[in-house]
Design an enzyme around this catalytic site. Sequence first.
Site, PDB file in Angstrom:
ATOM      1  N   ARG A 234      37.715  57.070  36.199  1.00  0.00           N
ATOM      2  CA  ARG A 234      38.624  58.033  35.572  1.00  0.00           C
ATOM      3  C   ARG A 234      38.020  59.424  35.733  1.00  0.00           C
ATOM      4  O   ARG A 234      36.804  59.610  35.584  1.00  0.00           O
ATOM      5  CB  ARG A 234      38.826  57.739  34.082  1.00  0.00           C
ATOM      6  N   ASP A 258      38.153  59.263  43.641  1.00  0.00           N
ATOM      7  CA  ASP A 258      39.516  58.730  43.737  1.00  0.00           C
ATOM      8  C   ASP A 258      40.317  59.145  42.510  1.00  0.00           C
ATOM      9  O   ASP A 258      41.504  58.846  42.415  1.00  0.00           O
ATOM     10  CB  ASP A 258      39.455  57.193  43.829  1.00  0.00           C
ATOM     11  N   GLU A 263      44.374  65.239  37.298  1.00  0.00           N
ATOM     12  CA  GLU A 263      45.183  64.605  38.348  1.00  0.00           C
ATOM     13  C   GLU A 263      46.660  64.463  37.986  1.00  0.00           C
ATOM     14  O   GLU A 263      47.504  64.363  38.882  1.00  0.00           O
ATOM     15  CB  GLU A 263      44.601  63.239  38.732  1.00  0.00           C
ATOM     16  N   HIS A 295      43.901  58.538  43.710  1.00  0.00           N
ATOM     17  CA  HIS A 295      44.012  57.351  42.852  1.00  0.00           C
ATOM     18  C   HIS A 295      44.638  56.178  43.622  1.00  0.00           C
ATOM     19  O   HIS A 295      45.610  55.578  43.178  1.00  0.00           O
ATOM     20  CB  HIS A 295      44.823  57.679  41.579  1.00  0.00           C
TER      21      HIS A 295
HETATM   22  P1  NAD Z   1      35.898  46.274  32.666  1.00  0.00           P
HETATM   23  O1  NAD Z   1      36.421  46.444  31.291  1.00  0.00           O
HETATM   24  O2  NAD Z   1      35.865  44.917  33.277  1.00  0.00           O
HETATM   25  O3  NAD Z   1      34.405  46.842  32.724  1.00  0.00           O
HETATM   26  C1  NAD Z   1      33.991  48.054  32.169  1.00  0.00           C
HETATM   27  C2  NAD Z   1      32.487  47.958  31.952  1.00  0.00           C
HETATM   28  O4  NAD Z   1      32.046  49.237  31.504  1.00  0.00           O
HETATM   29  C3  NAD Z   1      32.092  46.927  30.873  1.00  0.00           C
HETATM   30  O5  NAD Z   1      31.072  46.090  31.354  1.00  0.00           O
HETATM   31  C4  NAD Z   1      31.594  47.803  29.727  1.00  0.00           C
HETATM   32  O6  NAD Z   1      30.566  47.190  28.972  1.00  0.00           O
HETATM   33  C5  NAD Z   1      31.089  49.012  30.484  1.00  0.00           C
HETATM   34  N1  NAD Z   1      30.930  50.176  29.649  1.00  0.00           N
HETATM   35  C6  NAD Z   1      31.570  50.507  28.493  1.00  0.00           C
HETATM   36  N2  NAD Z   1      31.073  51.652  27.986  1.00  0.00           N
HETATM   37  C7  NAD Z   1      30.089  52.044  28.850  1.00  0.00           C
HETATM   38  C8  NAD Z   1      29.197  53.150  28.875  1.00  0.00           C
HETATM   39  N3  NAD Z   1      29.176  54.054  27.891  1.00  0.00           N
HETATM   40  N4  NAD Z   1      28.343  53.245  29.897  1.00  0.00           N
HETATM   41  C9  NAD Z   1      28.315  52.313  30.888  1.00  0.00           C
HETATM   42  N5  NAD Z   1      29.127  51.252  30.909  1.00  0.00           N
HETATM   43  C10 NAD Z   1      30.013  51.123  29.914  1.00  0.00           C
HETATM   44  O7  NAD Z   1      36.713  47.297  33.554  1.00  0.00           O
HETATM   45  P2  NAD Z   1      36.939  47.237  35.142  1.00  0.00           P
HETATM   46  O8  NAD Z   1      38.107  46.401  35.449  1.00  0.00           O
HETATM   47  O9  NAD Z   1      35.644  46.984  35.815  1.00  0.00           O
HETATM   48  O10 NAD Z   1      37.391  48.762  35.418  1.00  0.00           O
HETATM   49  C11 NAD Z   1      36.523  49.857  35.206  1.00  0.00           C
HETATM   50  C12 NAD Z   1      37.335  51.137  35.219  1.00  0.00           C
HETATM   51  O11 NAD Z   1      37.863  51.324  36.528  1.00  0.00           O
HETATM   52  C13 NAD Z   1      38.577  51.084  34.302  1.00  0.00           C
HETATM   53  O12 NAD Z   1      38.268  51.471  32.996  1.00  0.00           O
HETATM   54  C14 NAD Z   1      39.499  52.055  34.966  1.00  0.00           C
HETATM   55  O13 NAD Z   1      39.354  53.308  34.365  1.00  0.00           O
HETATM   56  C15 NAD Z   1      39.007  52.135  36.412  1.00  0.00           C
HETATM   57  N6  NAD Z   1      40.003  51.671  37.385  1.00  0.00           N
HETATM   58  C16 NAD Z   1      40.351  52.503  38.386  1.00  0.00           C
HETATM   59  C17 NAD Z   1      41.272  52.099  39.340  1.00  0.00           C
HETATM   60  C18 NAD Z   1      41.672  52.981  40.507  1.00  0.00           C
HETATM   61  O14 NAD Z   1      42.671  52.705  41.183  1.00  0.00           O
HETATM   62  N7  NAD Z   1      40.957  54.054  40.789  1.00  0.00           N
HETATM   63  C19 NAD Z   1      41.855  50.835  39.243  1.00  0.00           C
HETATM   64  C20 NAD Z   1      41.456  49.995  38.207  1.00  0.00           C
HETATM   65  C21 NAD Z   1      40.528  50.418  37.275  1.00  0.00           C
END
Ligand code: NAD
Length: 335
Positions: A234, A258, A263, A295
Amino acid sequence: MKVAVYSTKPYDKTFFDAENSGHKCEITYFEDPLTEETAFYTSDFDAVCVFVNDQLDHTVIHQLAKNGIKLIALRCAGFNNVDLQAASDHGIAVVRVPAYSPYAVAEHALALIMTLNRKTHRSFNRVRESNFSLNGLIGFDLHGKTVGVIGTGKIGRIFSRIMLGLGCKVIAYDPFPDEGLQQSGIAYATLDELYLASDIISLQCPLTPETYHLINENSLQKMKNGVMLINTSRGGLIDTKILVKALKSGKIGYLGIDVYEQEEAIFFKDLSDQIVQDDLIMRLITFPNVLITSHQAFFTDTAMQNIASTSLGNITAFFNAGKIQNEVNPDWVKA
Ligand code: NAD
């Protein structure tokens, strides 16, 4: 049940229509994003289906409740754009697609790294103009480099294993370390240790009040000079206004993003015949060592199919069976 789908692009319609033959929702597609100005569209609907840049703040949710909306179905994993407390206070359930293809996002992060490093985008353009010179195209071996992964959830775990497979040393930070990853040879570290040791840093954590502007002037100072910074999570994880200075000084050697803090006003739109008003992104685009995609990390056919089927499954489970599946609510977030 009647569903208002906001921020619709042609590809959303293709995948939702194909999947809806098994669900029979009454779908109306709106190209507009959900905002205060467009919330009134929902007066004759039961649910809204929204994406990453739709705005679901307190005011919008209040309007949705007044119009009788019972369900907010996010067709994404992140929910930072929804005031969950307001939804709960108004008795509106919020559901999401927790995973549609973590591989898609992890692989896109790799694509950003590979392109920035080996400059294949520049080679492509050069060779098309019969310029076969290698000047300025030098890269580095990824093998043996240290990659710092912040957030080892679904995407971060896959990304970590990809980088391990390329012969990188991978270190990670996550408040909840993953045992399986540790057994694969990935060491968890503090954030400061990760900043200090990493040649490449990839952000794979959610945007929360705690992670907002995680990458700021202070954290940047702790990183190696010339670090490669990758963000597919994000935009708000990076204090964007520090980037130009950090790129000019060479502190950041490569930037692959990305996602972008501002955005909402630009991504997913064709602005090619307009004067873009966002000076920061226009300046970032001018750097040869910056790669911005709008994105698109999630954007594979597998992911789109999963998004449509889970979103419609969430909606029909709610209205036909009274089941709230894949729910996000304030208590769950706190826990
Ligand atoms: P997820 O919930 O499986 O994993 C998130 C991880 O981040 C967890 O292990 C959590 O413990 C950890 N976390 C929480 N707070 C934290 C902190 N302060 N410092 C470090 N780690 C921390 O989520 P995911 O499916 O792996 O997705 C991660 C992120 O990717 C989503 O939140 C979303 O914003 C982003 N995303 C982007 C796209 C894209 O198209 N660019 C698509 C899907 C997801």
